[in-house]
Design a protein around this motif. Structure first.
Motif, PDB file in Angstrom:
ATOM      1  N   ARG A 214     -35.655  11.746  17.840  1.00 33.66           N
ATOM      2  CA  ARG A 214     -35.508  10.612  18.765  1.00 33.66           C
ATOM      3  C   ARG A 214     -36.182   9.346  18.259  1.00 33.66           C
ATOM      4  O   ARG A 214     -35.906   8.261  18.752  1.00 33.66           O
ATOM      5  CB  ARG A 214     -36.053  10.980  20.147  1.00 33.66           C
ATOM      6  N   TRP A 215     -37.088   9.481  17.292  1.00 36.12           N
ATOM      7  CA  TRP A 215     -37.730   8.300  16.704  1.00 36.12           C
ATOM      8  C   TRP A 215     -36.959   7.770  15.497  1.00 36.12           C
ATOM      9  O   TRP A 215     -37.321   6.739  14.942  1.00 36.12           O
ATOM     10  CB  TRP A 215     -39.171   8.630  16.293  1.00 36.12           C
ATOM     11  N   GLY A 216     -35.941   8.493  15.086  1.00 36.62           N
ATOM     12  CA  GLY A 216     -35.118   8.044  13.966  1.00 36.62           C
ATOM     13  C   GLY A 216     -35.539   8.581  12.618  1.00 36.62           C
ATOM     14  O   GLY A 216     -34.873   8.311  11.611  1.00 36.62           O
ATOM     15  N   THR A 217     -36.632   9.350  12.568  1.00 33.03           N
ATOM     16  CA  THR A 217     -37.036   9.941  11.290  1.00 33.03           C
ATOM     17  C   THR A 217     -36.207  11.196  11.024  1.00 33.03           C
ATOM     18  O   THR A 217     -35.727  11.863  11.945  1.00 33.03           O
ATOM     19  CB  THR A 217     -38.529  10.302  11.293  1.00 33.03           C
ATOM     20  N   VAL A 218     -36.041  11.514   9.745  1.00 36.06           N
ATOM     21  CA  VAL A 218     -35.194  12.639   9.360  1.00 36.06           C
ATOM     22  C   VAL A 218     -35.895  13.960   9.686  1.00 36.06           C
ATOM     23  O   VAL A 218     -37.084  14.133   9.405  1.00 36.06           O
ATOM     24  CB  VAL A 218     -34.865  12.569   7.852  1.00 36.06           C
ATOM     25  N   LYS A 219     -35.149  14.879  10.277  1.00 37.35           N
ATOM     26  CA  LYS A 219     -35.690  16.208  10.554  1.00 37.35           C
ATOM     27  C   LYS A 219     -35.684  17.027   9.270  1.00 37.35           C
ATOM     28  O   LYS A 219     -34.624  17.260   8.686  1.00 37.35           O
ATOM     29  CB  LYS A 219     -34.841  16.920  11.605  1.00 37.35           C
ATOM     30  N   ALA A 220     -36.858  17.433   8.833  1.00 38.77           N
ATOM     31  CA  ALA A 220     -36.963  18.198   7.591  1.00 38.77           C
ATOM     32  C   ALA A 220     -38.166  19.124   7.665  1.00 38.77           C
ATOM     33  O   ALA A 220     -39.127  18.852   8.396  1.00 38.77           O
ATOM     34  CB  ALA A 220     -37.104  17.259   6.392  1.00 38.77           C
ATOM     35  N   ASP A 221     -38.113  20.194   6.911  1.00 37.78           N
ATOM     36  CA  ASP A 221     -39.235  21.113   6.826  1.00 37.78           C
ATOM     37  C   ASP A 221     -40.419  20.387   6.191  1.00 37.78           C
ATOM     38  O   ASP A 221     -40.279  19.734   5.157  1.00 37.78           O
ATOM     39  CB  ASP A 221     -38.841  22.328   5.979  1.00 37.78           C
ATOM     40  N   TYR A 222     -41.593  20.526   6.804  1.00 36.60           N
ATOM     41  CA  TYR A 222     -42.749  19.755   6.335  1.00 36.60           C
ATOM     42  C   TYR A 222     -43.305  20.256   5.003  1.00 36.60           C
ATOM     43  O   TYR A 222     -44.088  19.563   4.359  1.00 36.60           O
ATOM     44  CB  TYR A 222     -43.866  19.754   7.387  1.00 36.60           C
ATOM     45  N   ILE A 223     -42.910  21.445   4.580  1.00 34.04           N
ATOM     46  CA  ILE A 223     -43.392  21.967   3.296  1.00 34.04           C
ATOM     47  C   ILE A 223     -42.345  21.780   2.208  1.00 34.04           C
ATOM     48  O   ILE A 223     -42.622  21.210   1.149  1.00 34.04           O
ATOM     49  CB  ILE A 223     -43.777  23.450   3.425  1.00 34.04           C
ATOM     50  N   THR A 224     -41.125  22.221   2.456  1.00 31.80           N
ATOM     51  CA  THR A 224     -40.088  22.147   1.425  1.00 31.80           C
ATOM     52  C   THR A 224     -39.305  20.842   1.457  1.00 31.80           C
ATOM     53  O   THR A 224     -38.688  20.460   0.462  1.00 31.80           O
ATOM     54  CB  THR A 224     -39.087  23.298   1.584  1.00 31.80           C
ATOM     55  N   GLY A 225     -39.298  20.172   2.596  1.00 32.89           N
ATOM     56  CA  GLY A 225     -38.502  18.957   2.745  1.00 32.89           C
ATOM     57  C   GLY A 225     -37.039  19.230   3.041  1.00 32.89           C
ATOM     58  O   GLY A 225     -36.242  18.294   3.166  1.00 32.89           O
TER      59      GLY A 225
END
Length: 477
Positions: free
Chosen positions: A419-430
């Motif tokens: 909802r903030w517009g940042t990309v949803k990604a795994d915080y370790i692998t990306g």
């Protein structure tokens, strides 16, 4: 006070032995300060208590093995110290210059906590890596063998560059796409040269290019090339665009001449430092010389703006921040530096509007801190009847950054964002939900620190190599 470009260490002159001072010429200083830096680095490194629980290391996002390279520096084993440092950090000389050590390693130093003053970890890190470059210890990128796989990286900032370094050392074919004419992202155009010398950044860019990384500069994804085309050309794609959309302020007078975005002000100033012809500066629009400057904001970007304005010759520089000093999001060290250079801070002050077009002043309303908000910080409240006008010829808005609407700009509605517009990604692998698409740095975290982007880039590159079946050890060589 202007930064002395010849210094090899950040703390230099106040306690410098008098016997070295007489009859000095300007050209003598490089050798003298180099000698002093050697002594100071060993002195500071030897202060490390080598504690059982290295809080400096645990509070470093990269978990750099700080105690070991401090010990090696204290013993004069600088090449080994550098090798330990670079094993976990792609750009130690950059982190040594711009990391907010007061909030990370140095702020959690056991000696600092005991009241004896922190070990100057950042300065030692900068020193040993600068020494490594001078002595040829920094290894060029020479993969033992080439791989057929290729990775496209969108964004030549710290996250993208860190990922490119790891991937290229493993022999992966790497292409970086960036909208600017020089690689580096905010390292090049967002951070002033008095904090991060541009030749330091360009040296790393050159190392990557000479090591086989292909840079496609002046390339705006979504305009010059589509995201779909990049995906089709590569086995994997890393989104490392950062966040560059400036948060807006809604107030009377917004849009008038003399109200500028922080990123534009800093980019123009940095372009000028490269010797570029910059009409926006030469016309006076982004030149603070002879002007009363007001900067709105309390983060590190605001500190960069106020200190740049001082160096450009502003007649006065004031910083408005709606909370008090203790609640500023930026580095306290940067605030102290700004105050020493003549910046005046107006705490608990917020803009209500702007006077004139061109601007002649900021309508300011005074605040007080009330009950904590949802984040736990005390929320600012208006003090009725406290308004006044702060005179200004140039107002710089440093209110923070937000992500651009990438799914729309890239015609890729399936790109997952929150909802903030940042990309949803795994915080370790990306890794994202799209096959072969990864994301790192601020475009995932929101506006954050360079060191976190470096960590994300390195971790993502390692995850990609593992998926390719490449040896992780190869990438570390």
């Amino acid at each position: 006070m202007a930064k002395q470009p010849m210094l090899k260490f950040t703390t230099v002159s106040r306690d410098m032995p008098e016997k070295r001072m007489p009859n000095l010429r300007r050209e003598d200083f490089k050798e003298i300060y180099a000698e002093y830096a050697d002594e100071k680095a060993q002195e500071q490194s030897s202060r490390c208590s080598q504690c059982g629980v290295p809080y400096c290391q645990t509070h470093c996002p990269l978990h750099n093995n700080i105690p070991d390279w401090l010990r090696l520096t204290a013993e004069g084993r600088l090449q080994e110290a550098y090798e330990v440092s670079q094993a976990t950090n792609t750009f130690p000389e950059i982190c040594g210059r711009i990391c907010p050590q007061d909030r990370l390693c140095e702020g959690n130093c056991v000696i600092e906590q005991s009241g004896h003053g922190t070990v100057t970890i950042g300065s030692v890190e900068k020193y040993i890596t600068d020494t490594a470059w001078e002595n040829g210890w920094v290894k060029p990128i020479k993969p033992k063998s080439e791989r057929a796989e290729s990775v496209g990286i969108i964004g030549a900032g710290p996250g993208g560059l860190a990922a490119a370094d790891v991937l290229r050392r493993a022999g992966v074919q790497v292409t970086i796409y960036d909208r600017y004419d020089r690689a580096g992202g905010l390292l090049t155009y967002g951070i002033p040269g008095f904090k991060l010398e541009k030749d330091v950044v360009m040296r790393r860019n050159d190392q990557l290019a000479e090591g086989g990384v292909n840079f496609e500069l002046n390339c705006d994804v979504g305009v010059d090339i589509s995201f779909a085309d990049i995906r089709a050309k590569h086995d994997a794609v890393i989104i490392a665009t950062g966040v560059y959309k400036t948060r807006d302020i809604q107030a009377p007078g917004v849009g008038g001449v003399g109200l500028e975005r922080a990123i534009d002000f800093l980019t123009v100033s940095n372009r000028k430092s490269f010797g570029d012809a910059v009409e926006e500066f030469d016309s006076g629009r982004f030149n603070a010389e002879g002007k009363r400057v007001v900067v709105i904001g309390g983060g590190d970007t605001a500190m960069d703006c106020v200190r740049t304005s001082i160096r450009q010759g502003a007649t006065s520089v004031k910083c408005l921040y709606r909370r008090d000093r203790a609640n500023m999001p930026g580095s306290q060290r940067e605030v102290q530096n700004a105050e020493e250079e003549g910046v005046v801070f107006e705490w608990l002050s917020a803009p209500k509007g702007f006077v004139g077009d061109p601007v002649t002043g900021v309508m300011v309303q005074k605040m007080r801190l009330g009950a904590p908000d949802v984040s736990g910080r005390q929320a600012p409240e208006l003090i009725e009847g406290s308004d006044y006008v702060e005179e200004a010829d140039l107002v710089i808005m440093a209110l923070g950054f937000e992500p651009e609407d990438l799914p729309t700009l890239w015609n890729t509605p399936e790109l997952p964002v929150n909802r903030w517009g940042t990309v949803k990604a795994d915080y370790i692998t990306g890794a994202t939900e799209l096959d072969g698409v990864y994301a790192v740095g601020d475009i995932v975290r929101g506006a954050s620190l360079v060191v976190w982007a470096i960590k994300d880039g390195r971790d993502c590159a390692q995850a990609i190599l593992e998926k390719m079946g490449a040896s992780v050890a190869i990438a570390a060589e």
